[in-house]
Design an enzyme around this catalytic site. Structure first.
Site, PDB file in Angstrom:
ATOM      1  N   ASP A  69      -5.989 -12.889   3.126  1.00 36.67           N
ATOM      2  CA  ASP A  69      -4.538 -12.717   3.004  1.00 36.67           C
ATOM      3  C   ASP A  69      -3.847 -12.998   4.348  1.00 36.67           C
ATOM      4  O   ASP A  69      -3.055 -12.188   4.844  1.00 36.67           O
ATOM      5  CB  ASP A  69      -4.227 -11.291   2.524  1.00 36.67           C
ATOM      6  N   LYS A  99      -0.516   4.575   7.763  1.00 38.01           N
ATOM      7  CA  LYS A  99      -0.261   3.870   6.503  1.00 38.01           C
ATOM      8  C   LYS A  99      -0.724   4.763   5.362  1.00 38.01           C
ATOM      9  O   LYS A  99      -1.922   5.047   5.247  1.00 38.01           O
ATOM     10  CB  LYS A  99      -1.075   2.570   6.549  1.00 38.01           C
ATOM     11  N   PHE A 129       0.831  -1.204   0.000  1.00 35.36           N
ATOM     12  CA  PHE A 129       0.000   0.000   0.000  1.00 35.36           C
ATOM     13  C   PHE A 129       0.869   1.258   0.000  1.00 35.36           C
ATOM     14  O   PHE A 129       0.524   2.269  -0.600  1.00 35.36           O
ATOM     15  CB  PHE A 129      -0.865  -0.039   1.266  1.00 35.36           C
TER      16      PHE A 129
END
Ligand code: ATP
Length: 754
Positions: A566, A470, A452
């Site tokens: 994931d 993030k 990301f």
């Protein structure tokens, strides 16, 4: 003279001298106290003892109180309030507690204004600071019977209406956690003859970062009210009178203290607030690390009474065992706090024009309809006009233009609704705020980089909260889809084993997510290619159990169930107490629990070496796909090596294939992490190998449900602990060892053959 001091003509024996024997009296005009205080949330407590002061009778005192622009009390009569309280058999004084966020002004003003031909008085004022996220910007609340509503941020003021210690005694302010809150016993509020039973314990309460030790005193968690033998026959009910026309936040405190209930799923109950389901399958054990761990959950609901226009009405809290869970039929509650929320800065009066389905209130909504706004109006109904909505409108318009088909809009209808509720549930950060805590996104603050983008560490809220920030990199292959999915999932789901999302930022074209900072980084960085001290076997087992519990919560979360998609060691974060937190929900699929039983069609995504082979073949992801990936993590934990190592002998390149071969041959012990040498008890290793092997079955239908994986791993841990205990006993024993003991010790230290 605007004010003067006076002594009460009589003090009831139950009322303490300080601060109640003296009062300050205000006549005619307003009088303001100004307290210089630090920025942040404060308790403001106003103490009143209605009595005759300087020949002024109790009923002559009628006044309003405001603080920092919030109207707290309007035409308040302490005399009438105490008369009402006395009917409930309680006190001769009244303490009004408000929670106010003091902003940059760093002053708290408290203004008393007598009503016409009346006086005002006050016996004592208390101002106490509280931790930044204790009530404001705390855990994301659940909205009862709707998916949006106010959030408890710095712009809202709260009034405490009730603070109860279920099944226990009155807890005085001196016994609180330093915030001087008092907790009433609940027996005045419980309905009817069915008062349930009151289990109690004396064990230390195991506070956590999610439920820190200031949340509520041990005394509150040491007692609870539960249902007893007749659980199926009635609802455990408390009735709390409140003012109509306001939103309320209810904080329910739970702590499992009944020894038999020491398993997730043992006691599952439904919580109703005013006849609405607030929690269909409450399993507080599952929300924590187990028995003795406290946890609280916030619920927000609007109390309206449009038909009869009653000013006061009853707020009902009811609990009933969930009939689908037969194990133990029970429900329990340790404590409750009820707060009235300010609306338009007015806590003091009824606000009938505010319709609960019309949030934000009509007066605040922008009327101007741009062409974009009209599209949303048509799709989503009433909405909050915010930058994130702006973003999705832009996105939809772009998609419509590119796809050239108007009917594509309807497929994004859901996204609108979801985003509307996300906006209300999450804290919104401005880019300026995030730049300030990362020195303009300086690389010195980078703690990791993923698909990301970069992840920064920052401190906010007066250095009380450390966060991980993030930030989407413009060159990243990920984008709005992952940002949206992560927001969608984490704003709805909270669990001790899922990373907590604090908020987001979507200003100036940025897409940034802000999480709780996890001091011990990822699981992967403690297993291989690392200089970090190795993790003990028991710690590894506890981490695996935590992850499995997080997945179980995800898979069985009722209407918000999800498939992670994931699961890998790099997506398992560890907090300062080594509690495992599942992270990175960008590839998750959110769907109803029923849907989880069928398959979700999707383009195969995930990480190499972890993806379920059946999902690759069919392109259909199921919850058993998560179970497979979790099986791969179990092998990483055992062997401490990457899942694919190019350059090794062919049969060893894939961790899964290599472990399967060794397991079949019965020599799994040869490939375990050498650093664990001598630590794993043979029976524990056998059980662990068996769980991993089941999770990695080629066919999804043959893999166990994650719930089963949880208890199998817990059993493996139990085997390890028993063996450790036996080992300790042997070591403690004096005199020559017996032949059997020698052999036991030998097999323990040198490992075993499977
Ligand atoms: N909440 C957090 N607390 C502490 N460190 C974190 C946190 N979130 C991420 N990190 C750090 O940032 C790194 C990158 O995280 P991120 O989730 O973006 O990527 P990833 O999962 O490793 O990769 P990908 O997104 O490609 O799967 C992590 O490996 C970890 O070291």
């Amino acid at each position: 003279m605007v004010s003067f001091s006076s002594i009460s003509d009589y003090l009831e024996p139950s009322v303490p001298v300080t601060p109640y024997v003296t009062a300050r009296i205000f006549n005619s005009s307003s009088f303001t106290y100004t307290f210089p205080v630090s920025k942040g949330p404060k308790f403001l407590r106003l103490h009143f003892y209605p009595a005759t002061y300087s020949n002024l009778k109790p009923h002559q005192f009628l006044f309003s109180v405001s603080s920092n622009d919030y109207n707290l009390l309007t035409n308040f009569s302490a005399f009438l309030t105490v008369s009402y309280i006395k009917m409930m058999g309680t006190d001769a004084r009244v303490v009004k507690e408000f929670l106010i966020y003091v902003k940059d002004t760093q002053t708290l003003n408290v203004t008393f204004t007598p009503s016409p031909n009346s006086y005002a008085f006050i016996n004592g004022i208390e101002v106490v600071s509280m931790p930044e996220n204790m009530y404001f910007n705390s855990k994301i609340p659940k909205y009862v019977n709707r998916d949006r509503g106010p959030i408890i941020d710095n712009d809202i003021a709260l009034e405490n209406m009730y603070r109860l210690n279920m099944g226990g005694r009155y807890v005085s302010s001196n016994e609180d956690t330093g915030m001087y809150r008092s907790w009433d016993a609940d027996y005045n509020y419980i309905l009817g003859a069915e008062m349930g039973v009151v289990p109690a314990c004396n064990n230390p309460i195991l506070y956590t970062t999610q439920t820190p030790n200031y949340t509520a005193p041990e005394l509150v968690y040491h007692t609870q009210r539960s249902m007893g033998k007749l659980a199926d026959k009635y609802n455990l009910t408390w009735i709390l009178p409140v003012d109509s026309g306001f939103y309320y936040m209810l904080r329910l405190h739970f702590c499992n203290i009944i020894p038999q209930y020491s398993k997730s799923g043992a006691v599952v109950f439904t919580i109703f607030i005013n006849n609405q389901i607030a929690e269909k399958e409450a399993d507080p054990f599952n929300w924590t690390q187990g028995s003795g761990y406290p946890v609280f959950q916030d619920y927000i609901m609007f109390v309206h009474d449009s038909v009869e226009k009653r000013v006061k009405q009853d707020l009902w809290i009811e609990m009933h065992p969930n009939p689908h869970y037969e194990k133990y039929s029970d429900a329990y509650l340790n404590g409750v706090e009820v707060f009235k929320l300010s609306m338009d800065k007015n806590l003091a009066s009824r606000n009938p024009e505010v319709d609960p389905v019309d949030w934000p209130p009509t007066g605040k909504r922008k009327n101007k309809k741009t062409p974009y706004a009209m599209i949303i109006g048509g799709i989503g109904g009433a909405f909050v006009w915010s930058s994130i909505i702006g973003l999705i409108v832009f996105w939809i318009r772009r998609r419509v233009k590119h796809d050239g088909a108007a009917n594509h809009i309807s497929s994004y209808d859901l996204a609108y609704r979801e985003l509307e509720s996300i906006i209300d549930r999450c804290r919104h950060f401005s880019v300026t705020e995030l730049k300030a805590v990362t020195c303009e996104f300086n690389d010195k603050f980078v703690i990791g980089t993923g698909g990301f983008g970069k992840v920064y560490k920052g401190c906010m809220d007066n250095a009380t909260t450390t966060v991980a920030i993030k930030r989407l990199d413009s060159t990243s292959k990920q984008g709005f889809q992952e940002f949206h999915t992560e927001l969608k999932i984490l704003s709805k789901l909270q669990h001790i084993n899922l990373v907590s999302l604090i908020g987001y930022c979507d200003d100036e074209g940025e897409m940034i997510l802000v999480y709780d900072y996890m001091a011990n980084g990822t699981l992967r960085e403690h297993l291989y290619n690392t200089n970090k001290p190795h993790l003990s076997w028991k710690r590894r087992l506890n981490i695996c159990i935590g992850v499995a519990k997080g997945l179980h919560y995800l898979h069985s979360g009722g209407k918000c169930a999800a498939i992670h998609g994931d699961v890998k060691s790099a997506n398992i974060l560890l907090d300062e107490n080594w509690v495992a937190k599942l992270s990175d929900f960008g590839l998750s699929k959110l769907c109803s629990e029923d849907q989880l039983e069928i398959h979700v069609n999707t383009m195969v995504k995930g990480s190499l070496g972890y993806v379920d082979p059946e999902y690759c073949l069919t392109q259909q992801i199921t919850k058993k796909s998560d179970v497979y990936s979790f099986g791969v993590v179990l092998l990483e934990v055992l062997c401490a090596r990457p899942v694919i190592v190019v350059g090794l002998r062919d049969e060893q390149v894939s961790l899964v294939e290599w472990c399967k071969t060794c397991y079949k041959k019965g020599n799994l012990v040869e490939i375990i992490d050498p650093k664990l040498n001598g630590e794993i008890a043979p029976r524990c290793l056998r059980k662990f190998g068996e769980v991993a092997s089941k999770c990695l079955h080629e066919e999804g239908s043959e893999r166990p449900a994650i719930e089963e994986v949880v208890w199998r791993l817990e059993f493996a841990l139990q085997l390890q602990e028993d063996a450790d205990k036996m080992q300790e006993d042997i070591e403690k024993m004096d005199g020559p060892e017996t032949e059997t003991e020698k052999n036991q010790e030998h097999s323990f230290i040198n490992g075993i053959n499977l």
